[in-house]
Scaffold this motif. Structure first.
Motif, PDB file in Angstrom:
ATOM      1  N   LEU A  70      17.797   8.043 -19.390  1.00 43.39           N
ATOM      2  CA  LEU A  70      16.813   9.011 -19.880  1.00 43.39           C
ATOM      3  C   LEU A  70      16.450  10.020 -18.801  1.00 43.39           C
ATOM      4  O   LEU A  70      16.350  11.224 -19.066  1.00 43.39           O
ATOM      5  N   ILE A 115      13.756  16.859  -8.305  1.00 41.59           N
ATOM      6  CA  ILE A 115      14.071  18.266  -8.554  1.00 41.59           C
ATOM      7  C   ILE A 115      14.350  18.986  -7.243  1.00 41.59           C
ATOM      8  O   ILE A 115      15.349  19.709  -7.115  1.00 41.59           O
ATOM      9  N   ILE A 116      13.476  18.761  -6.252  1.00 34.03           N
ATOM     10  CA  ILE A 116      13.663  19.446  -4.968  1.00 34.03           C
ATOM     11  C   ILE A 116      15.011  19.082  -4.373  1.00 34.03           C
ATOM     12  O   ILE A 116      15.782  19.946  -3.924  1.00 34.03           O
ATOM     13  N   ALA A 164      17.921  21.640  -3.661  1.00 36.29           N
ATOM     14  CA  ALA A 164      18.277  21.864  -2.269  1.00 36.29           C
ATOM     15  C   ALA A 164      19.750  21.540  -2.017  1.00 36.29           C
ATOM     16  O   ALA A 164      20.428  22.253  -1.288  1.00 36.29           O
ATOM     17  N   VAL A 222       0.997   4.290  -2.687  1.00 34.00           N
ATOM     18  CA  VAL A 222       0.924   5.715  -2.361  1.00 34.00           C
ATOM     19  C   VAL A 222       2.055   6.468  -3.061  1.00 34.00           C
ATOM     20  O   VAL A 222       1.843   7.484  -3.714  1.00 34.00           O
ATOM     21  N   LEU A 223       3.270   5.919  -2.951  1.00 32.15           N
ATOM     22  CA  LEU A 223       4.402   6.593  -3.581  1.00 32.15           C
ATOM     23  C   LEU A 223       4.238   6.661  -5.096  1.00 32.15           C
ATOM     24  O   LEU A 223       4.667   7.617  -5.733  1.00 32.15           O
ATOM     25  N   TYR A 224       3.589   5.626  -5.646  1.00 29.66           N
ATOM     26  CA  TYR A 224       3.363   5.611  -7.080  1.00 29.66           C
ATOM     27  C   TYR A 224       2.509   6.791  -7.537  1.00 29.66           C
ATOM     28  O   TYR A 224       2.657   7.281  -8.648  1.00 29.66           O
ATOM     29  N   SER A 225       1.586   7.225  -6.671  1.00 25.18           N
ATOM     30  CA  SER A 225       0.707   8.302  -7.121  1.00 25.18           C
ATOM     31  C   SER A 225       1.309   9.674  -6.865  1.00 25.18           C
ATOM     32  O   SER A 225       0.641  10.681  -6.998  1.00 25.18           O
ATOM     33  N   LEU A 226       2.593   9.719  -6.492  1.00 25.40           N
ATOM     34  CA  LEU A 226       3.283  11.002  -6.386  1.00 25.40           C
ATOM     35  C   LEU A 226       4.066  11.244  -7.668  1.00 25.40           C
ATOM     36  O   LEU A 226       4.685  10.338  -8.189  1.00 25.40           O
ATOM     37  N   PRO A 227       4.055  12.465  -8.161  1.00 28.20           N
ATOM     38  CA  PRO A 227       4.917  12.769  -9.303  1.00 28.20           C
ATOM     39  C   PRO A 227       6.353  12.877  -8.793  1.00 28.20           C
ATOM     40  O   PRO A 227       6.771  13.901  -8.283  1.00 28.20           O
ATOM     41  N   ARG A 247       0.832  -1.197   0.000  1.00 25.51           N
ATOM     42  CA  ARG A 247       0.000   0.000   0.000  1.00 25.51           C
ATOM     43  C   ARG A 247       0.871   1.254   0.000  1.00 25.51           C
ATOM     44  O   ARG A 247       0.598   2.226  -0.684  1.00 25.51           O
ATOM     45  N   PHE A 248       1.968   1.161   0.746  1.00 21.86           N
ATOM     46  CA  PHE A 248       2.907   2.271   0.787  1.00 21.86           C
ATOM     47  C   PHE A 248       3.499   2.522  -0.608  1.00 21.86           C
ATOM     48  O   PHE A 248       3.608   3.667  -1.056  1.00 21.86           O
ATOM     49  N   PHE A 260       9.247  15.556  -9.024  1.00 22.79           N
ATOM     50  CA  PHE A 260       9.256  16.637  -8.032  1.00 22.79           C
ATOM     51  C   PHE A 260      10.376  16.506  -7.038  1.00 22.79           C
ATOM     52  O   PHE A 260      11.127  17.423  -6.766  1.00 22.79           O
ATOM     53  N   PHE A 261      10.378  15.322  -6.429  1.00 23.69           N
ATOM     54  CA  PHE A 261      11.309  15.130  -5.333  1.00 23.69           C
ATOM     55  C   PHE A 261      12.746  15.148  -5.816  1.00 23.69           C
ATOM     56  O   PHE A 261      13.621  15.677  -5.155  1.00 23.69           O
ATOM     57  N   PHE A 318      16.905  14.043 -18.813  1.00 18.79           N
ATOM     58  CA  PHE A 318      15.807  14.980 -18.592  1.00 18.79           C
ATOM     59  C   PHE A 318      16.219  16.047 -17.564  1.00 18.79           C
ATOM     60  O   PHE A 318      16.004  17.241 -17.773  1.00 18.79           O
TER      61      PHE A 318
END
Lengths: 315, 311, 598
Positions: free
Chosen positions: B244, B163-164, B168, B152-157, B148-149, B160-161, B248
């Protein structure tokens, strides 16, 4: 089925909640903030700016504030794009990205399924090898290469037929005119066509070797009946599972396409906001994306059940 | 005459008494892979590119950061042709807009791209196998929570992370491996878990339990060896995906920093110049496309070799 | 004999494989006459299935057929699909072994039967529907109108095979080719399907080709028989000649290898008598195994084993017989503590195994071992057979040195009839029978006191089956082991067991010593089971009176199911707690479950 859908939607709420929490704290705990680049501001102004956006409050308090706003449907103001709320930005950009993405996926389905089925029917023959080699190209060449190449070919050099200038515009949205959409949609669709063709070929080859296709052949069914009625439905099942996340990704736009073709979609917010640390915009984009993923996955699962009667919605 | 006859018979007995060498599934798969022309050619090409990347400093007189203001944006030249470049000298793939030799830069780019590909895949392999094998073999509620975890992570783009993180931590080279690997492990975990689940149900696992083998022994002797096939296939397909992803990030200007380079950086730079100096785009593009091609062909070949179903 | 309707002449079938050319069928000649049933019998790898797939133009893409196949004088081989499709499915039809995978999963059975009519006879929808109902009735599918709208996965195995036959018969073909139509089915269901086919042949005068590995199945139906081996026909003639005066050694061997229920203890089949003083080593008391099954919002318990008790003495063999879903495999695994039991106890040499800690249990495992059904699946494909055989030694007798282990493995391989020089080979390099010898060697190498054979010979050809049963018997007398021999095949169990226990839906319906249970079965289910076993003797098989079991196997989730033979006591509520039929001792050692009088 309705109760199944309802249960899935309810089940998505904790998922969304975890995502929001995870995203919020990961974002905030990374060094740097939205107003770091404006270092020349006097400290008191910086403090005022921070206070205006509640950034001076403790983190947990900000978190609950954010949840409170969110519960009222308010994604907050953008920190960096002045005078716009996150909701407004998404509402303005999403129709553009969705139109591009859906067109691309439609194109990809038509060509991808067609090519995949053809390759499977001519397994290990010339047309199969030809289609699969081209598909390999589609998968391996990144879109920031295909985009400028196609621009060069069809936009800059242009298409000229018997004196007619059929060149395509290389940039701009133009209210969503067909001419403006051709190039970006093609660039978006190319890798998808390739992926879908490979996926469909693989499952179609498997289905064509199955016992029930043998039965259909033993019954003297003509090949178009075997392909369309007996084989295709099962062969499309892996594609349906793939489509959930893929559609969500496509309709939320692509920075590269939007940048190269100068389109007002929402894909660029994902990257720009992350680079600029525009907290509310990142959060808004992320929640929006996650909700879409959940939605399209649900649709894919329902479609899967429609295609395959063996799936029951009881569990 | 008689003596040789006897010794011949003795030798025959010796041969008969010698153990027959079995062909393991790995050996079988290897032979099938060698029969796959596309895969073999890919392995050779990839080997050549990798060797060239390793020995890059010895292959050219130019250094990767040597700028030559007399040879800015030179077209490719294979012999000393003063007509091509005012300063003379041969640049096989031409030079870039500050006069650096593109051939050398592509090889140095290969070092970065390939090592990012390998290292990030290794990261994803380690996290994915450990996570997936645990979830799959332990099963039950723990499996449900762990997967399930992942959902959940799969539905995050996730880009983003990455890049952040990159913003940072100021484009740290090693962080690039970790960041991309941390994105790619999700699928690996799913594959490993699926395999572990299905292997767990096999009869030979039950046979091992009946033979008194403990849980750890079963995982080590039966589960992991049988899980390797699909994992190897996925690894060969993850490497090009990582290359790839790196390109990007480089395209966004978040990848490797000057004067170091990667294929993504070269392609991004080349794209800016493609109308006047197409070689700056074509050569790095060609290298990257060929490499990705090779990995994909090897992956497909491995899949057919490890899981033959007559297709 | 009139002109044959189907003629195969000089047919060769080749397959191009990565390991070279495989010559599956070798210049074969065969004819089928009007309203005739031709039986084609052969073991696995004899090319019998490929032969008929080739005639129908259904070979896999790497296959190539040459020669001639004529239907009423019309050449079929090498014809384009379009021409073949006029015959396939309308004049000549074919049904296959596995009815679940042979039906399209996403089409209702009605649609699948109907499409033949629509394509071949261009019937309008309502007429086609009427014809489908008729043909469903013909293959004895009750409630045809409702069944038409069901999907294959909603039907039982027997029902699915009836649908396959209905599909084959719906256009009124001249010839029906049935390729192992009953192999995947339980024995009582098999008898039912064979009955239907026999009636179809008598009523509709359809010619039938019945392909099977089972001499018993062929005996009941065929007018003529062809025996195939290695892609060739070794013997061919009227059914009585083949069965009563076989000329070829191979035919004779096939007949001899068949265990015969009608001929007890023929040539050395007698089981060595048990020492009357032998001590009891295993005592299973009221064993239950349940699996949770989610149905909608609620969870029910599937009672795989529902209160089974028995004892086993030293050197004794207990045969456990039952059809699919009767819980025999779950029982075996629960006895070995490979799966947990929900209630009851397994007492091994006076110790309740439920009370033994898991580390201790692992040490105890050297006393009880198991041989599995599928020889290939039960061996780790990445281990050499030597490593597989050595595995129990290495974990249960860790004090042995590597050399000692190897020496024992070689000795054991020799004992089970494998060349010790094959120690480094892999399972995929062996045949099914050889792999089962590996499985047996692995079980026996620790010299256990109890071995459970879970359908250990079911996946093997009859001739191999006989060899493996003999091997197990030899090893048993050598090591004085106790055996639990689980099988769905009553005739095999008879060759090895001292006592036989019949299971139905997780419960014992009858338990008696071997002679009694075959000579004097009391329970209706036992009777049905015995009468359903096909006998490889055409006269006996055709004269046999069958006892039919009561309809379809009910869902084991329905509590009424356990009272299927005692309906008078059933409460009509699928979730109610029901009366439990008791076992009654009708004679010393002969237990029969309560049942309604027939």
């Amino acid at each position: 089925m309705a109760s199944y859908a309802l249960r899935r939607v309810l089940g998505a709420i904790p998922t969304l909640f975890i995502i929001i929490t995870l995203a919020f704290f990961m974002m905030r705990l990374a060094p740097g903030g939205p107003f770091d680049s404006q270092r020349h501001l006097p400290p008191e102004i910086e403090r005022n700016v921070a206070a205006a956006y509640d950034l001076d409050k403790p983190l947990y308090e900000q978190y609950f504030l954010y949840l409170d706003h969110l519960a009222h449907g308010d994604l907050g103001p953008s920190y960096k794009i002045k005078d716009f709320t996150v909701g407004q930005l998404i509402a303005a950009g999403f129709p553009v990205s969705a139109k591009l993405g859906l067109s691309a996926i439609f194109l990809a389905l038509v060509f991808g399924i067609g090519l995949g089925v053809t390759a499977a029917l001519y397994q290990n023959r010339m047309s199969d090898h030809a289609i699969m080699s081209v598909a390999m190209f589609g998968i391996t060449i990144p879109n920031f290469v295909t985009a400028p190449l196609l621009t060069l070919l069809f936009g800059v050099y242009g298409l000229h037929f018997f004196g007619l200038d059929l060149s395509l515009p290389v940039a701009g949205w133009n209210g969503g005119a067909l001419r403006n959409m051709i190039l970006p949609v093609t660039v978006l669709a190319l890798p998808q066509i390739a992926i879908i063709a490979r996926l469909v070929r693989g499952s179609m080859v498997e289905v064509l070797h199955s016992n029930y296709v043998r039965t259909a052949r033993a019954k003297g069914m003509p090949s178009h009946v075997i392909v369309t009625r007996h084989a295709l439905r099962v062969a499309l099942l892996p594609l349906v599972s793939y489509l959930g996340p893929a559609v969500a990704q496509l309709v939320t736009g692509s920075l590269i396409i939007e940048q190269i073709f100068q389109l007002p979609g929402i894909g660029r917010y994902f990257v720009i906001a992350a680079i600029d640390r525009d907290y509310t915009l990142v959060m808004g984009a992320m929640i929006f994306y996650a909700a879409l993923i959940i939605l399209f996955n649900l649709m894919a699962d329902i479609l899967y059940g429609v295609l395959d009667p063996r799936v029951s919605y009881n569990t | 005459m008689i003596a040789t006859g006897i010794s011949g018979e003795g030798a025959a007995l010796m041969v008969k008494a010698k153990d027959v060498r079995g062909r393991s599934l790995w050996v079988d798969a290897w032979h099938r892979l060698l029969r796959n022309r596309a895969a073999v050619v890919s392995i050779v090409i990839l080997g050549v590119i990798a060797l060239m990347a390793v020995f890059a400093p010895f292959l050219s007189q130019y250094g990767y950061s040597d700028t030559d203001y007399g040879a800015i944006s030179c077209a490719p030249s294979w012999w000393n042709d003063p007509g091509v470049c005012n300063a003379g000298g041969t640049h096989w793939f031409g030079t870039d807009n500050v006069g650096r030799d593109l051939f050398v830069r592509i090889l140095y780019g290969a070092r970065v791209s390939l090592s990012v590909g390998l290292a990030a895949t290794l990261v994803s392999l380690m996290i994915g196998v450990a996570y997936g094998a645990t979830a799959g073999y332990v099963g039950g509620r723990i499996d449900a929570v762990m997967m399930r975890f992942v959902d959940v992570l799969y539905s995050l783009p996730f880009i983003f992370f990455v890049i952040i993180l990159m913003v940072a931590f100021h484009r740290n080279f090693y962080l690039l491996f970790v960041a991309i690997g941390a994105v790619e492990w999700l699928t690996m975990a799913r594959i490993v878990r699926g395999q572990a689940l299905s292997i767990k149900e096999r009869e030979y696992i039950e046979a091992a339990r009946a033979a008194g083998v403990g849980t750890w022994g079963i995982i080590r002797r039966h589960v992991i060896p049988n899980l390797l096939g699909p994992v190897i296939v996925y690894v060969t397909l993850t490497i090009p995906a990582v290359i790839l992803a790196e390109s990007f990030l480089s395209f966004l200007g978040l990848g490797i920093q000057e004067p170091l380079t990667s294929w993504g950086v070269l392609i991004a730079d080349g794209k800016e110049q493609m109308e006047s100096y197409p070689w700056m785009l074509i050569f790095p593009c060609a290298f990257m496309a060929v490499t990705l091609f090779c990995f994909n062909f090897i992956g497909d070949g491995l899949r057919d070799a490890l899981d033959p179903k007559d297709r | 004999m009139a002109a044959p309707i189907f003629e195969i002449k000089d047919l060769d079938v080749h397959f191009a494989t990565p390991d070279g050319d495989v010559h599956a069928v070798k210049s074969l000649n065969l004819t089928v006459g009007e309203a005739e049933c031709l039986g084609v019998v052969g073991e696995s790898g004899s090319g019998k299935s490929q032969l008929f797939l080739a005639t129908m133009g259904l070979l896999a893409t790497n296959g190539r057929a040459t020669g001639s196949v004529r239907y009423r004088g019309e050449e079929m081989l090498g014809q384009p699909q379009r021409a073949l499709n006029r015959l396939r499915g309308s004049k000549i039809t074919m049904i296959f072994q596995d009815p679940l995978t042979s039906l399209t999963p996403h089409m209702t059975v009605g649609a699948q039967i109907m499409e033949s009519l629509r394509v071949h006879q261009r019937l309008p929808r309502d007429e086609a529907e009427k014809r489908v109902l008729e043909v469903l009735d013909l293959v004895r599918i009750p409630e045809g109108r409702r069944r038409m709208h069901q999907y294959p996965h909603e039907l039982s195995g027997g029902m699915r095979q009836r649908v396959m036959i209905a599909m084959g018969m719906v256009c009124g073909p001249d010839l029906l080719i049935a390729d192992e139509p009953t192999t995947a089915l339980d024995v009582t269901v098999q008898a039912e399907i064979l009955d239907i086919m026999r009636d179809l042949k008598a009523e509709l005068k359809t010619s039938i080709v019945l392909v099977s590995h089972d001499m018993g199945v062929i005996a009941g139906m065929a007018d003529r028989v062809a025996v195939m081996r290695g892609g060739e026909i070794v013997e061919h003639g009227p059914v009585e000649d083949i069965y009563y005066s076989p000329r070829h050694d191979y035919t004779r061997m096939l007949l001899d290898a068949m265990p015969r229920l009608d001929r007890p203890d023929a040539d050395g089949d007698a089981v060595a008598p048990l020492d009357p003083a032998a001590a009891t080593i295993l005592d299973v008391e009221d064993l239950h195994v349940g699996f949770p099954v989610t149905e909608g919002w609620s969870t029910k318990t599937l009672r795989a084993v529902d209160g089974v008790s028995f004892t086993l003495r030293e050197g004794e063999t207990l045969g456990i017989v039952g059809e699919s879903g009767c819980g025999k495999s779950s029982l075996a695994r629960a006895v070995l503590k490979l799966i947990p039991n929900t209630e009851g106890a397994v007492v091994w040499l006076g110790r309740d195994l439920g009370q033994v800690a898991s580390a201790e249990l692992r040490k105890l495992r050297k006393d009880f071992q198991i041989v599995f059904q599928d020889p290939l699946a039960s061996l780790d494909p990445r281990m050499t057979v030597g490593e597989s055989i050595a595995e129990p030694l290495r974990s249960l007798k860790p004090h042995l040195t590597r050399a000692e282990v190897t020496a024992q493995v070689r000795k054991m391989m020799d004992l089970v009839g494998l060349e010790p020089v094959w120690i480094n080979r892999y399972p995929h390099e062996f045949s099914g029978g050889q792999n089962q010898r590996v499985g047996i060697a692995r079980a026996m190498i620790v010299e256990p006191k109890l071995v459970i054979c879970d359908e250990a010979v079911s996946a093997l050809d009859a001739s191999i089956q006989a060899q493996i049963v003999d091997l197990i018997r030899e090893l048993q007398s050598e090591f004085n082991m106790s055996l639990i021999f689980i099988s769905h095949d009553l005739s095999v169990v008879r060759r090895i067991a001292h006592r036989v226990m019949v299971l139905y839906l997780g419960r014992v319906v009858e338990l008696a010593d071997r002679d009694t249970i075959y000579a004097d079965p009391r329970h209706p289910y036992t009777k049905a089971l015995i009468s359903a076993v096909p006998i490889p003797d055409p006269r006996l098989e055709r004269a046999k009176r069958r006892v039919r079991p009561t309809g379809e196997l009910p869902s084991p989730l329905d509590t009424r199911a356990s009272l299927i033979f005692l309906k008078s006591k059933a409460v009509d509520d699928p979730d109610a707690e029901q009366y439990r039929p008791k076992l009654i001792e009708v004679a010393p050692g002969h237990l029969v479950a309560e049942h309604d009088a027939a």
